[in-house]
Design a protein around this motif. Structure first.
Motif, PDB file in Angstrom:
ATOM      1  N   VAL A  47       3.379  -3.157   9.277  1.00  0.00           N
ATOM      2  CA  VAL A  47       3.558  -4.303   8.390  1.00  0.00           C
ATOM      3  C   VAL A  47       2.794  -5.570   8.878  1.00  0.00           C
ATOM      4  CG1 VAL A  47       5.332  -6.194   7.851  1.00  0.00           C
ATOM      5  CG2 VAL A  47       5.980  -3.568   7.861  1.00  0.00           C
ATOM      6  N   VAL A  48       2.245  -5.719   9.916  1.00  0.00           N
ATOM      7  CA  VAL A  48       1.317  -6.640  10.507  1.00  0.00           C
ATOM      8  C   VAL A  48      -0.093  -6.329  10.034  1.00  0.00           C
ATOM      9  CG1 VAL A  48       0.298  -7.466  12.452  1.00  0.00           C
ATOM     10  CG2 VAL A  48       2.725  -7.153  12.522  1.00  0.00           C
ATOM     11  N   VAL A  49      -0.453  -4.809   9.976  1.00  0.00           N
ATOM     12  CA  VAL A  49      -1.774  -4.798   9.436  1.00  0.00           C
ATOM     13  C   VAL A  49      -1.741  -5.065   7.971  1.00  0.00           C
ATOM     14  CG1 VAL A  49      -3.148  -2.664   8.797  1.00  0.00           C
ATOM     15  CG2 VAL A  49      -2.180  -2.926  11.079  1.00  0.00           C
ATOM     16  N   ILE A  50      -0.878  -4.794   7.235  1.00  0.00           N
ATOM     17  CA  ILE A  50      -0.821  -5.177   5.811  1.00  0.00           C
ATOM     18  C   ILE A  50      -1.180  -6.465   5.598  1.00  0.00           C
ATOM     19  CG2 ILE A  50       0.781  -5.285   3.676  1.00  0.00           C
ATOM     20  CD1 ILE A  50       1.910  -2.722   4.523  1.00  0.00           C
ATOM     21  N   LEU A  96      -6.706   1.760  -2.697  1.00  0.00           N
ATOM     22  CA  LEU A  96      -6.540   1.058  -1.651  1.00  0.00           C
ATOM     23  C   LEU A  96      -5.110   0.373  -1.362  1.00  0.00           C
ATOM     24  CD1 LEU A  96     -10.066  -0.387  -0.881  1.00  0.00           C
ATOM     25  CD2 LEU A  96      -9.012   1.564   0.412  1.00  0.00           C
ATOM     26  N   ASN A  97      -4.793  -0.220  -2.348  1.00  0.00           N
ATOM     27  CA  ASN A  97      -3.390  -0.947  -2.498  1.00  0.00           C
ATOM     28  C   ASN A  97      -2.182   0.073  -2.162  1.00  0.00           C
ATOM     29  OD1 ASN A  97      -4.407  -3.702  -2.724  1.00  0.00           O
ATOM     30  ND2 ASN A  97      -4.402  -3.589  -4.818  1.00  0.00           N
ATOM     31  N   THR A  98      -2.517   1.118  -2.925  1.00  0.00           N
ATOM     32  CA  THR A  98      -1.370   2.353  -2.662  1.00  0.00           C
ATOM     33  C   THR A  98      -1.511   2.701  -1.227  1.00  0.00           C
ATOM     34  OG1 THR A  98      -1.779   2.690  -4.871  1.00  0.00           O
ATOM     35  CG2 THR A  98      -0.487   4.398  -3.644  1.00  0.00           C
ATOM     36  N   ALA A  99      -2.604   3.261  -1.020  1.00  0.00           N
ATOM     37  CA  ALA A  99      -2.620   3.788   0.397  1.00  0.00           C
ATOM     38  C   ALA A  99      -2.123   2.769   1.674  1.00  0.00           C
ATOM     39  CB  ALA A  99      -4.244   3.990   0.642  1.00  0.00           C
ATOM     40  N   LEU A 100      -2.457   1.534   1.499  1.00  0.00           N
ATOM     41  CA  LEU A 100      -1.854   0.514   2.443  1.00  0.00           C
ATOM     42  C   LEU A 100      -0.595   0.862   2.833  1.00  0.00           C
ATOM     43  CD1 LEU A 100      -3.319  -1.648   4.163  1.00  0.00           C
ATOM     44  CD2 LEU A 100      -2.643  -3.336   2.375  1.00  0.00           C
ATOM     45  N   PHE A 101       0.355   1.157   1.721  1.00  0.00           N
ATOM     46  CA  PHE A 101       1.770   1.022   2.086  1.00  0.00           C
ATOM     47  C   PHE A 101       2.312   2.265   2.469  1.00  0.00           C
ATOM     48  CE2 PHE A 101       1.632  -3.350   0.780  1.00  0.00           C
ATOM     49  CZ  PHE A 101       2.911  -3.913   0.967  1.00  0.00           C
ATOM     50  N   VAL A 102       1.425   3.418   2.337  1.00  0.00           N
ATOM     51  CA  VAL A 102       1.904   4.656   2.780  1.00  0.00           C
ATOM     52  C   VAL A 102       2.492   4.793   4.005  1.00  0.00           C
ATOM     53  CG1 VAL A 102       1.133   7.391   2.802  1.00  0.00           C
ATOM     54  CG2 VAL A 102       0.651   5.897   0.863  1.00  0.00           C
ATOM     55  N   PRO A 103       1.895   4.263   5.054  1.00  0.00           N
ATOM     56  CA  PRO A 103       2.495   4.632   6.438  1.00  0.00           C
ATOM     57  C   PRO A 103       3.710   3.879   6.639  1.00  0.00           C
ATOM     58  CG  PRO A 103       0.012   4.330   6.497  1.00  0.00           C
ATOM     59  CD  PRO A 103       0.440   3.792   5.059  1.00  0.00           C
ATOM     60  N   SER A 104       3.913   2.655   6.104  1.00  0.00           N
ATOM     61  CA  SER A 104       4.897   1.889   6.177  1.00  0.00           C
ATOM     62  C   SER A 104       6.169   2.576   5.640  1.00  0.00           C
ATOM     63  CB  SER A 104       4.841   0.556   5.534  1.00  0.00           C
ATOM     64  OG  SER A 104       4.116  -0.311   6.214  1.00  0.00           O
ATOM     65  N   GLY A 105       6.104   3.165   4.534  1.00  0.00           N
ATOM     66  CA  GLY A 105       7.017   4.164   3.841  1.00  0.00           C
ATOM     67  C   GLY A 105       7.392   5.233   4.916  1.00  0.00           C
ATOM     68  N   ALA A 106       6.527   5.928   5.164  1.00  0.00           N
ATOM     69  CA  ALA A 106       6.688   7.217   6.087  1.00  0.00           C
ATOM     70  C   ALA A 106       7.332   6.510   7.411  1.00  0.00           C
ATOM     71  CB  ALA A 106       5.397   8.038   6.278  1.00  0.00           C
ATOM     72  N   LEU A 107       6.928   5.658   8.093  1.00  0.00           N
ATOM     73  CA  LEU A 107       7.584   5.331   9.292  1.00  0.00           C
ATOM     74  C   LEU A 107       8.881   4.763   9.224  1.00  0.00           C
ATOM     75  CD1 LEU A 107       4.250   3.861  11.011  1.00  0.00           C
ATOM     76  CD2 LEU A 107       5.421   6.023  11.648  1.00  0.00           C
ATOM     77  N   ILE A 155       1.549  -5.180  -6.588  1.00  0.00           N
ATOM     78  CA  ILE A 155       2.884  -5.126  -6.264  1.00  0.00           C
ATOM     79  C   ILE A 155       3.405  -3.650  -6.851  1.00  0.00           C
ATOM     80  CG2 ILE A 155       5.377  -5.728  -6.553  1.00  0.00           C
ATOM     81  CD1 ILE A 155       4.289  -8.472  -7.005  1.00  0.00           C
ATOM     82  N   ILE A 156       2.916  -3.194  -7.959  1.00  0.00           N
ATOM     83  CA  ILE A 156       3.214  -1.797  -8.300  1.00  0.00           C
ATOM     84  C   ILE A 156       2.574  -0.868  -7.559  1.00  0.00           C
ATOM     85  CG2 ILE A 156       3.066  -0.236 -10.235  1.00  0.00           C
ATOM     86  CD1 ILE A 156       3.209  -2.841 -12.060  1.00  0.00           C
ATOM     87  N   ASP A 157       1.385  -1.097  -6.923  1.00  0.00           N
ATOM     88  CA  ASP A 157       0.465  -0.113  -6.567  1.00  0.00           C
ATOM     89  C   ASP A 157       1.068   0.238  -5.007  1.00  0.00           C
ATOM     90  OD1 ASP A 157      -1.077   0.468  -8.604  1.00  0.00           O
ATOM     91  OD2 ASP A 157      -2.691  -0.901  -7.921  1.00  0.00           O
ATOM     92  N   ASN A 158       1.762  -1.271  -4.207  1.00  0.00           N
ATOM     93  CA  ASN A 158       2.067  -1.082  -3.163  1.00  0.00           C
ATOM     94  C   ASN A 158       3.290  -0.347  -3.038  1.00  0.00           C
ATOM     95  OD1 ASN A 158       0.900  -4.562  -2.360  1.00  0.00           O
ATOM     96  ND2 ASN A 158      -0.283  -2.871  -2.372  1.00  0.00           N
ATOM     97  N   ALA A 162       4.360   2.793  -0.818  1.00  0.00           N
ATOM     98  CA  ALA A 162       5.628   2.843   0.089  1.00  0.00           C
ATOM     99  C   ALA A 162       6.546   3.941  -0.210  1.00  0.00           C
ATOM    100  CB  ALA A 162       6.275   1.634  -0.144  1.00  0.00           C
ATOM    101  N   ALA A 163       6.779   4.268  -1.613  1.00  0.00           N
ATOM    102  CA  ALA A 163       7.666   5.661  -1.950  1.00  0.00           C
ATOM    103  C   ALA A 163       6.906   6.890  -1.649  1.00  0.00           C
ATOM    104  CB  ALA A 163       7.785   5.463  -3.624  1.00  0.00           C
ATOM    105  N   ILE A 164       5.576   6.870  -1.810  1.00  0.00           N
ATOM    106  CA  ILE A 164       4.679   8.348  -1.476  1.00  0.00           C
ATOM    107  C   ILE A 164       5.063   8.469  -0.016  1.00  0.00           C
ATOM    108  CG2 ILE A 164       2.667   9.195  -1.099  1.00  0.00           C
ATOM    109  CD1 ILE A 164       1.761   7.666  -3.846  1.00  0.00           C
ATOM    110  N   GLY A 165       4.937   7.292   0.787  1.00  0.00           N
ATOM    111  CA  GLY A 165       4.954   7.322   2.123  1.00  0.00           C
ATOM    112  C   GLY A 165       6.538   8.012   2.487  1.00  0.00           C
ATOM    113  N   ALA A 166       7.445   7.384   1.666  1.00  0.00           N
ATOM    114  CA  ALA A 166       8.856   7.857   2.175  1.00  0.00           C
ATOM    115  C   ALA A 166       9.196   9.209   1.840  1.00  0.00           C
ATOM    116  CB  ALA A 166       9.976   6.966   1.171  1.00  0.00           C
TER     117      ALA A 166
END
Length: 187
Positions: A47-50, A96-107, A155-158, A162-166
């Protein structure tokens, strides 16, 4: 005029935040176990990286954007023109906007999976990540100095990331539970 920004500032912030989060993981490991401790610290770090990647100006020489020339509303051109990728990745901005939130969703999913309320906390956390994305876009709109653009597509991409990460987090939780329940892993 004080200048602030650029890749170096982003990377320095990411490194410092990583060290702090490693210390947090060490503190949390005893009461929660290593998997939860790493997941929680990793979630905070992601979240800080984002924030650093999206709110630090891309160049220290951005200068001031006059209030008269800044955007007054977010772009509602869903999927509209997005710039090419930037400094590290050679991909489209939407990827990139999509990939940025994948780790947050997974973690997030791995972090809350240990509790029975995890099935409520994970969806609430995903909504929180979407709200975080909206807050970032609002900040980009209001702080003309950072020379960033507010775009609803981001926002949609982020939220998609996050959903892909989840989903990936759910897979990780299943794998972790299978591995940790295997008799050979207890010895």
């Amino acid at each position: 005029m004080v200048t602030f920004g650029g890749t170096g500032v982003m990377l320095l912030g990411i490194g410092v935040a990583g060290l702090v989060c490693c210390l947090v993981a060490l503190v949390l490991a005893r009461p929660l176990g290593w998997i939860s401790a790493i997941a929680i610290a990793g979630l905070v770090w992601s979240v800080v990286v984002i924030a650093l990647v999206t709110l630090v100006p891309t160049s220290p020489d951005t200068g001031f954007v006059p209030a008269e020339t800044r955007m007054t509303t977010c772009s509602w051109d869903i999927g509209g023109p997005a710039p090419d990728g930037f400094w590290i990745f050679q991909s489209g901005q939407r990827t990139l906007n999509t990939a940025l939130f994948v780790p947050s969703g997974a973690l997030l999913v791995v972090a809350v999976a240990r509790w029975r309320a995890g099935w409520l906390l994970a969806p609430a956390g995903l909504l929180g990540l979407a709200a975080y994305s909206a807050l970032i876009e609002k900040t980009q709109l209001e702080l003309a100095r950072i020379d960033r653009a507010c775009d609803v597509t981001d926002i949609i991409d982020n939220a998609t990331g996050a959903a892909i990460g989840a989903v990936l987090g759910l897979v990780a939780v299943v794998v972790i539970r299978v591995v940790s329940s295997h008799p050979a892993s207890r010895s």
